[in-house]
Design an enzyme around this catalytic site. Structure first.
Site, short mmCIF file in Angstrom:
data_model
loop_
_atom_site.label_atom_id
_atom_site.label_comp_id
_atom_site.label_asym_id
_atom_site.label_seq_id
_atom_site.Cartn_x
_atom_site.Cartn_y
_atom_site.Cartn_z
N GLY A 129 46.27 4.95 15.81
CA GLY A 129 46.15 3.90 14.79
C GLY A 129 44.86 3.12 14.99
N SER A 130 44.90 1.86 14.57
CA SER A 130 43.68 1.05 14.59
C SER A 130 43.45 0.42 15.96
CB SER A 130 43.79 -0.06 13.55
OG SER A 130 44.80 -0.98 13.94
N CYS A 149 40.52 9.37 10.80
CA CYS A 149 39.69 8.68 11.79
C CYS A 149 38.37 9.40 12.04
CB CYS A 149 40.47 8.50 13.10
SG CYS A 149 41.13 10.05 13.73
N GLU A 156 44.62 6.73 20.54
CA GLU A 156 43.71 7.51 19.69
C GLU A 156 43.38 6.66 18.49
OE1 GLU A 156 42.10 9.30 17.27
OE2 GLU A 156 43.32 11.10 17.07
P1 ADP Z 1 47.04 1.53 10.16
O1 ADP Z 1 45.91 0.63 9.74
O2 ADP Z 1 46.67 2.94 10.32
O3 ADP Z 1 48.31 1.31 9.47
P2 ADP Z 1 47.81 0.07 12.43
O4 ADP Z 1 47.12 0.12 13.72
O5 ADP Z 1 47.81 -1.20 11.68
O6 ADP Z 1 47.19 1.25 11.63
O7 ADP Z 1 49.30 0.49 12.58
C1 ADP Z 1 49.65 1.67 13.21
C2 ADP Z 1 51.09 1.60 13.63
O8 ADP Z 1 51.29 0.53 14.52
C3 ADP Z 1 52.06 1.43 12.49
O9 ADP Z 1 53.05 2.41 12.64
C4 ADP Z 1 52.63 0.06 12.69
O10 ADP Z 1 53.99 0.06 12.36
C5 ADP Z 1 52.45 -0.18 14.16
N1 ADP Z 1 52.23 -1.59 14.49
C6 ADP Z 1 51.44 -2.46 13.85
N2 ADP Z 1 51.49 -3.65 14.46
C7 ADP Z 1 52.35 -3.54 15.51
C8 ADP Z 1 52.82 -4.42 16.53
N3 ADP Z 1 52.43 -5.70 16.62
N4 ADP Z 1 53.68 -3.94 17.44
C9 ADP Z 1 54.07 -2.67 17.39
N5 ADP Z 1 53.67 -1.79 16.46
C10 ADP Z 1 52.81 -2.21 15.54
#
Ligand code: ADP
Length: 497
Positions: free
Chosen positions: A242-243, A298, A264
């Protein structure tokens, strides 16, 4: 929130929309959330909205399943992976359909993901037979020493919505091939493609109950599910795609809890086009690299750094090709450009392109939207401080910045200014020069004469700098196993006192 849809009775023809915990499809608390088609806004399915209780049950199940899975003979594990691969291959059409309506993936991208996943499963099926340690020389007389690799325990996987299907398989297959069990928390944007489909396939293949568990959750409730992972001693690794923004939270929490993390993350991926490049190859690499899956991967190309003498010709050709890309409903076989995943993604692309043009950038092509579809966009003469060109943030959309440079050295220097280090590419007909530049790049992946997106299941995809750490393919053995040293001393050991 409505009632949970009955199994096998959703409108899309999609099978299970409930959690998969300890080998059972569970409605758990009965709350649901809607999963919408990003192209037309239609309801795809009502998905079970999990929380702490479901997450705890999943971790308990994975923990209980771990000893037997870790001890399973290689032939038996291999048989299961082969079976899962066969089922996935058989279900190609329905999986591609699901990805189109749930994630906006074109037929090309969805088919790629299915084939990639099948290949990974068949490769990983063999890993149980590979050496899992070394015999070491010792400086102590009579001492025999061996180092072996052991699985960690439960690995908690956070799977994303973009490469939803294959990245979920990556989060399942890599840890499991080395003897770990998993709990998957799919993105709320793609709970079916990024977790529930995989659970269906693994159930049909006969994977033992508890070896893989999937807990879905409503938007905004990720942390409730994830809290359990950090609190539980059974969870030994947080495996996140994710991000970097979210990774800083999750990686920090993993560090506090002394758990491993595999992160990643995104990148700001440059394509360097040298003056001696083959123009056709460079244009094709740029257009594919930038616009595949609407720029929501990505490894998409974010910027072309091109030597000045060929800049104008390249821009003309890229713009012409961008205009030929068919956009529309991903269910149509010839669609290349589908919708962005949600309104926020569209708003981000719109505002960043506006920010660039407000600062004086030239919009060569694109810059328009229809519904959630954003037209392939090419910008030149973009000031370095415009967000889209700053190299500090990726713009997750079909937007390419083309920047003219005076030399390959300048391109390299400029490309390295980003805090990210995921993927890069160089187009040149001088292979030796290409390799030399490649060795000096600070990215986990660099391709000479291919697009920034040229991943294969067997090749490690790994980030450096702010793009994270951890690997894929067989190299992930380092991420999902830990070392144990065992010694045997023959005769009497000598001690200083
Ligand atoms: P994207 O921009 O690709 O959605 P994010 O990094 O925002 O990427 O989110 C990726 C994943 O992380 C999602 O599945 C989301 O549910 C989870 N996520 C986002 N914030 C949190 C948090 N504070 N704690 C746990 N999981 C999170």
């Amino acid at each position: 929130m409505g009632a949970v849809a009955e199994q096998n009775e959703t409108r899309s023809g999609i099978g299970h929309t409930t959690h998969f915990i300890n080998g059972e499809w569970s409605k758990a608390g009965g709350r649901t959330f809607p999963d919408y088609n990003p192209y037309n806004g239609e309801l795809v399915a009502e998905i079970a909205a999990g929380g702490r209780a479901e997450s705890e049950a999943a971790v308990v199940a994975a923990h209980a399943a771990f000893p037997a899975w870790a001890a399973m003979l290689p032939a038996e594990r291999q048989r299961l992976f082969f079976k899962a691969a066969d089922i996935t291959e058989r279900r190609l059409d329905d999986i591609v359909h699901t990805m189109a309506i749930e994630t906006g993936a074109s037929k090309t991208f969805a088919t790629f993901q299915v084939r990639w996943s099948v290949t990974l499963m068949r490769q990983a099926a063999n890993w149980g037979y590979l050496p899992y340690g070394d015999v070491m020389r010792s400086d102590t007389p009579g001492r025999f020493a061996m180092v072996t690799r052991k699985p960690l325990g439960v690995v908690a996987g956070f799977t994303p919505w973009n490469g939803a299907f294959n990245l979920a398989w990556r989060a399942i297959v890599l840890p499991m091939a080395f003897g770990n069990t998993v709990v998957i928390k799919p993105s709320e944007e793609a709970p079916i493609s990024a977790g529930l489909l995989q659970a269906e396939i693994l159930e049909e293949a006969g994977f033992p109950a508890g070896t893989v568990n999937v807990v879905t959750h409503a938007p905004g409730e990720a942390a409730t599910v994830a809290d359990v992972f950090f609190e539980s001693r059974a969870v030994r690794c947080i495996n996140f795609t994710g991000s970097d923004k979210t990774a800083r939270i999750l990686g920090g929490r993993a560090g506090q809890a002394l758990k491993r993390s595999v992160l990643e993350l995104g990148g700001y991926n440059p394509l360097l086009v040298l003056a001696d490049a083959n123009m056709d190859d460079a244009v094709n690499a740029a257009v594919f690299g930038t616009f595949f899956h609407q720029g929501q991967i990505c490894m998409n190309t974010r910027k072309v750094l091109i030597e000045q003498p060929i800049h104008d010709e390249f821009v003309k050709r890229v713009a012409a090709k961008a205009l030929t890309l068919k956009s529309g409903d991903p269910l149509k076989a010839d669609t290349i450009i589908g919708p962005l995943i949600n309104d926020a993604a569209l708003a981000s692309a719109v505002s960043r392109v506006k920010d660039a043009t407000d600062r004086g950038a030239r919009l060569v092509v694109g810059g328009t939207s229809e519904g959630r579809i954003y037209a392939p966009t090419v910008l030149t003469h973009v000031p370095h401080d415009a967000i889209v060109a700053s190299q500090l943030q990726e713009t997750f959309g079909p937007v390419l910045v083309v920047e003219s440079v005076n030399s390959a050295e300048e391109a390299l220097q400029r490309a390295q200014e980003t805090p990210y280090g995921l993927s890069a590419a160089i187009m040149t007909t001088n292979q030796a020069r290409g390799l030399d530049l490649a060795q000096r790049f600070d990215t986990g992946v660099i391709h000479v004469n291919a697009s920034t997106m040229a991943g294969e299941p067997s090749l490690p995809t790994t980030g450096v700098k702010d793009s994270g750490w951890g690997s894929s393919g067989y190299y992930s053995v380092h991420d999902f196993t830990e070392l144990r040293l065992t010694t045997l001393t023959q005769g009497s050991a000598h001690y200083p006192f």
